[in-house]
Design a protein around this motif. Structure first.
Motif, PDB file in Angstrom:
ATOM      1  N   HIS A  46     -53.951  33.126   6.269  1.00  0.00           N
ATOM      2  CA  HIS A  46     -53.975  32.576   5.185  1.00  0.00           C
ATOM      3  C   HIS A  46     -54.387  30.670   5.264  1.00  0.00           C
ATOM      4  CE1 HIS A  46     -52.284  36.477   3.220  1.00  0.00           C
ATOM      5  NE2 HIS A  46     -53.619  36.370   3.129  1.00  0.00           N
TER       6      HIS A  46
ATOM      7  N   ASP B  69     -56.913  28.173   3.186  1.00  0.00           N
ATOM      8  CA  ASP B  69     -56.614  27.336   2.280  1.00  0.00           C
ATOM      9  C   ASP B  69     -57.280  26.034   3.017  1.00  0.00           C
ATOM     10  OD1 ASP B  69     -55.581  29.055   0.421  1.00  0.00           O
ATOM     11  OD2 ASP B  69     -53.756  29.060   1.376  1.00  0.00           O
TER      12      ASP B  69
ATOM     13  N   GLU C 159     -59.900  30.656  -9.338  1.00  0.00           N
ATOM     14  CA  GLU C 159     -58.733  31.558  -8.765  1.00  0.00           C
ATOM     15  C   GLU C 159     -57.761  32.003  -7.726  1.00  0.00           C
ATOM     16  OE1 GLU C 159     -59.734  36.486 -10.970  1.00  0.00           O
ATOM     17  OE2 GLU C 159     -61.574  34.748 -10.424  1.00  0.00           O
ATOM     18  N   LEU C 160     -58.460  31.882  -6.830  1.00  0.00           N
ATOM     19  CA  LEU C 160     -57.516  31.678  -5.535  1.00  0.00           C
ATOM     20  C   LEU C 160     -56.634  30.428  -5.299  1.00  0.00           C
ATOM     21  CD1 LEU C 160     -60.553  32.726  -3.206  1.00  0.00           C
ATOM     22  CD2 LEU C 160     -58.873  33.926  -4.560  1.00  0.00           C
TER      23      LEU C 160
ATOM     24  N   ASP D  79     -53.149  31.609  -4.701  1.00  0.00           N
ATOM     25  CA  ASP D  79     -52.702  32.739  -4.924  1.00  0.00           C
ATOM     26  C   ASP D  79     -51.629  33.472  -3.110  1.00  0.00           C
ATOM     27  OD1 ASP D  79     -54.890  33.526  -3.159  1.00  0.00           O
ATOM     28  OD2 ASP D  79     -55.771  34.945  -3.682  1.00  0.00           O
ATOM     29  N   HIS D  80     -51.340  33.216  -2.826  1.00  0.00           N
ATOM     30  CA  HIS D  80     -50.657  33.389  -1.325  1.00  0.00           C
ATOM     31  C   HIS D  80     -49.258  33.307  -1.789  1.00  0.00           C
ATOM     32  CE1 HIS D  80     -54.557  32.042   0.935  1.00  0.00           C
ATOM     33  NE2 HIS D  80     -54.534  33.569   1.127  1.00  0.00           N
ATOM     34  N   THR D  81     -48.889  32.706  -3.072  1.00  0.00           N
ATOM     35  CA  THR D  81     -47.069  32.631  -2.795  1.00  0.00           C
ATOM     36  C   THR D  81     -46.451  33.510  -2.883  1.00  0.00           C
ATOM     37  OG1 THR D  81     -48.237  30.642  -3.903  1.00  0.00           O
ATOM     38  CG2 THR D  81     -45.937  31.421  -4.613  1.00  0.00           C
TER      39      THR D  81
ATOM     40  N   HIS E 226     -53.391  41.353  -3.541  1.00  0.00           N
ATOM     41  CA  HIS E 226     -53.537  40.411  -3.055  1.00  0.00           C
ATOM     42  C   HIS E 226     -55.194  40.643  -2.149  1.00  0.00           C
ATOM     43  CE1 HIS E 226     -54.492  36.814  -0.704  1.00  0.00           C
ATOM     44  NE2 HIS E 226     -54.062  37.528   0.102  1.00  0.00           N
TER      45      HIS E 226
ATOM     46  N   ASP F 106     -58.234  41.888  -4.865  1.00  0.00           N
ATOM     47  CA  ASP F 106     -58.567  40.468  -5.984  1.00  0.00           C
ATOM     48  C   ASP F 106     -59.763  39.522  -4.992  1.00  0.00           C
ATOM     49  OD1 ASP F 106     -57.276  41.650  -8.086  1.00  0.00           O
ATOM     50  OD2 ASP F 106     -55.438  40.109  -7.820  1.00  0.00           O
ATOM     51  N   GLU F 107     -58.729  39.179  -3.438  1.00  0.00           N
ATOM     52  CA  GLU F 107     -59.513  37.998  -3.082  1.00  0.00           C
ATOM     53  C   GLU F 107     -60.958  38.667  -2.240  1.00  0.00           C
ATOM     54  OE1 GLU F 107     -57.545  35.695  -0.188  1.00  0.00           O
ATOM     55  OE2 GLU F 107     -58.794  37.253   1.681  1.00  0.00           O
TER      56      GLU F 107
END
Length: 216
Positions: free
Chosen positions: A64, A68, A88-89, A92-94, A130, A133-134
């Motif tokens: 991840h 990023d 959008e991403l 999104d890892h939170t 996740h 979506d990714e």
């Protein structure tokens, strides 16, 4: 009707990003393993399962951070139309980080094995959402890159992996994966790591895996 590309349908994906897809396959596989092992864990099994988990989390964290810090910016630089997807991403890892923190806390030595099952179930749920979506956002972008350009970018990503992650990747990604996909990925690995992944690293990987495949 257009079918969304997914790592759950490896055979439908272009060859050049099977490596990225196999990482997602391996994450879902291990989330399922943890969920299945959780009800059988004893207090004595928390330590070994925690060691297995830390290796998995190291890989996910690196994957991840490399997205990023390197992959998303590079995609945006090469394909400015990725801007909407990049927005959008963002961040999104939170939620996934929080779910992984909960699993790590449940697996700490001296903890309550009963806490592992709900943490594992929540992690599997958040991870699955996740990744779906990714992939919906980035797989069509990957497909637009020339295979040579994408693989050069992937090599840059691999070079950012800490040694503890790099030595874990070959057996972890190959575990249960289709032979053709494994061959495509192996071709992108540094030769020494590729060779060790078939012998020493594989034996070490399999020894650690018993903490969740045979927790009793």
């Amino acid at each position: 009707m257009t079918t969304t590309m997914s790592s759950e349908r490896l055979g439908t994906l272009p060859d050049h990003f099977h490596g990225f897809a196999l990482m997602h396959v391996a994450m879902r596989r291990d989330a399922a393993r943890l969920t299945a092992a959780a009800p059988r864990l004893t207090p004595a099994g928390l330590g070994p399962a925690g060691e297995w988990w830390r290796r998995l989390r190291d890989v996910i964290d690196w994957h991840h951070h490399s997205e990023d810090d390197l992959l998303w910016p590079e995609l945006l630089r090469r394909l400015p139309e990725f801007a909407d997807g990049a927005r959008e991403l963002a961040g999104d890892h939170t939620a996934l980080d929080r779910a992984m923190d909960a699993v790590g806390a449940a697996l700490r030595p001296g903890g309550d094995p009963a806490a592992v099952a709900p943490a594992a179930a929540a992690f599997a749920r958040v991870l699955h959402d996740h990744l779906a979506d990714e992939e919906r956002i980035v797989f069509p972008v990957f497909a637009r890159l020339a295979p040579r350009d994408y693989l050069a970018l992937e090599q840059r990503l691999v070079r950012t992996a800490p040694l503890r992650v790099l030595t874990h990747l070959p057996p972890w990604m190959a575990d249960g994966a289709p032979r053709r996909s494994v061959a495509l990925v192996a071709a992108t690995m540094p030769p020494p790591v590729r060779l060790l992944g078939r012998t020493v690293l594989r034996r070490r990987y399999e020894a650690g895996l018993r903490a969740v495949t045979d927790p009793a």
